[in-house]
Design an enzyme around this catalytic site. Structure first.
Site: not given
Ligand code: EPU
Length: 425
Positions: A22-23, A117, A122, A308, A400
């Site tokens: 998915k990701n 969320c 986030r 995850d 999802r």
């Molecule tokens: N963060 C910041 N600033 C930003 C972006 C992120 O401080 O601009 C922080 C977040 O709050 C968090 C950390 O950095 O504490 C990591 O967040 P990240 O941006 O890596 O998460 P994401 O890209 O929004 C993806 C996956 C998530 C998975 C996380 C961590 C996708 C679509 N989603 O989210 O997947 O948990 O990386 O590996 O790729 C899931 O599949 O259930 C899911 C939530």
């Protein structure tokens, strides 16, 4: 609204095929916005989040079609639209990955600002910082990120934040940099296999990227990208979930079509907990021979233990001997499953970003409520071993990110069915 009804069943046995990640597929679909040509994707999973992304793509002038073999093809018919509306972004945060590609190819993007969320705030500050470094003008107006740029310019960017690297932030900045003028250096890039898969897709489109898979990505911008065809990597989180199912039921489960090298930290943890793991080129087999042992788990960016799979492993540790500690370093508030597991008689105490899990060796069935995707997967797993019956409500969360989970678990011998829940949602 559906619910999943799970009863204590026999040890799970057999083979289960893993779907595409998915990701990986979500940002790859966004990346197709970087070209005016068609792209084809094999191995894209048929998930609720993928459908949401396809709706978003259609609204952005890129309709898609699935053929009978499950191959997904994109077709660009209108490159004037640049808005990702609130009603889609609010249901799926990964929608934010259209920001970078829209900006780079269409010169502007209007993307609804994603909210928090269930597992906490986030932010997207790193996405914005990275795109600004490439020369984009970005404002936040009426709940929308409004971004503009004539032609992005290569830059040196550090993308690390207080919780480490950002997966979708790296995806956004990387995609934007592929069409920027000159070279970009992205330091502190996320190294998750899904980011690597995206980078390989971009290279297939003609992007020039070095350092793929490392925290330092070098991107030499090109003027145009072309269509390509790609096979999406297997879903390591889905695989990990089925492996936990095998381990908790004392069974013998093999996940097929997986890359074991993407689960090194997870397989090491299984072994530490007393689960026998065998791996081959594209399969992983787990068997439980003795008791489950307690462990300490800390979630970290890849190649560390993935957040995850934190909820699913908490179920495993609830059944182990002794006291375990789970520390969540990516999302310190991602513990929504704890309260529901307590309803199933687990003994877990939450203290800040830690959960102390006292293994009791058993769980009791109960009606429980899914609050997010991975928490709901954990509750289904708990239902497989809990005495009596467990009704997991709000199953749309699980749809999802898991393709036909009840069918795949049933094929391994689980007693699980999908039923209408008149008391929904
Ligand atoms: N963060 C910041 N600033 C930003 C972006 C992120 O401080 O601009 C922080 C977040 O709050 C968090 C950390 O950095 O504490 C990591 O967040 P990240 O941006 O890596 O998460 P994401 O890209 O929004 C993806 C996956 C998530 C998975 C996380 C961590 C996708 C679509 N989603 O989210 O997947 O948990 O990386 O590996 O790729 C899931 O599949 O259930 C899911 C939530």
């Amino acid at each position: 609204m559906d619910k999943l009804v799970v009863s204590e069943g026999p040890p799970l046995r057999g083979e289960v095929p893993v779907s595409g990640a998915k990701n990986a597929v979500l940002p790859i679909l966004a990346a197709t916005l970087l070209t005016g040509e068609s792209c084809t994707l094999r191995g894209a999973p048929r998930l609720r989040d993928v459908n949401t992304m396809l709706r978003l793509m259609e609204g952005l002038g890129v309709p898609t079609t699935w053929d009978d073999d499950g191959v997904l093809t994109t077709r660009v018919i209108d490159e004037d639209v640049a808005t990702a509306p609130y009603d889609l972004v609010k249901t799926m945060r990964a929608s934010i990955t259209v920001l970078g590609p829209l900006l780079a190819r269409r010169g502007r993007a209007r993307v609804s600002f994603p909210g928090g969320c269930v597992f906490g705030p986030r932010p997207v500050d790193l996405h914005i910082k990275g795109l600004r470094a490439l020369g984009a003008e970005i404002d936040i107006e009426e709940g929308y990120i409004e971004a503009r740029a004539d032609r992005l310019k290569g830059a040196r960017i550090f993308l690390g934040g207080p919780f480490g690297s950002t997966v979708t932030g790296t995806a956004n900045v990387l995609m934007a940099a592929t069409l920027a003028e000159g070279q970009s250096v992205i330091e502190g890039a996320a190294c998750e296999p899904e980011v690597t898969d995206l980078a390989e897709f971009l290279v297939g489109m003609g992007a020039r990227i070095e350092g793929i898979g490392s925290p330092r990505l070098l991107v030499d911008g090109v003027d145009e990208l072309h269509g390509t065809s790609h096979c999406v990597i297997p879903d390591r989180i889905e695989a990990g979930t089925f492996l936990v199912a095998g381990a908790i039921t004392g069974g013998d489960v093999t996940v097929t079509g997986i890359r074991p090298d993407t689960l090194t930290a997870v397989l090491e943890k299984f072994r530490e907990i007393g689960v026998d793991v065998t791996e081959g080129e594209n399969f992983i087999r787990v068997r439980r021979r003795g008791p489950l042992l307690n462990a300490e788990i800390t979630t970290l960016p890849y190649p560390g233990f993935p957040t995850d799979l934190q909820a699913q492993f908490m179920v495993l540790l609830s059944l182990a001997d002794g006291v375990s500690i789970v520390t969540e370093k990516i999302y310190p508030e991602r513990f929504m499953h704890v309260a529901e597991l307590l309803r199933m008689r687990a003994q877990i105490r939450k203290e800040g970003p830690n959960a102390i899990v006292i293994g009791t060796g058993w769980l009791s069935g109960a009606p429980v409520m899914a609050s997010d995707l991975r928490a709901s997967a954990a509750l289904v797993l708990a239902g497989l071993v809990a005495k009596g019956r467990t009704d997991v409500k709000r199953v749309y969360h699980i749809d999802r990110g898991y393709e036909r989970i009840e069918e795949k678990l049933s094929a391994l011998g689980a007693v699980i069915s999908r039923e209408d829940d008149p008391e929904g949602p």
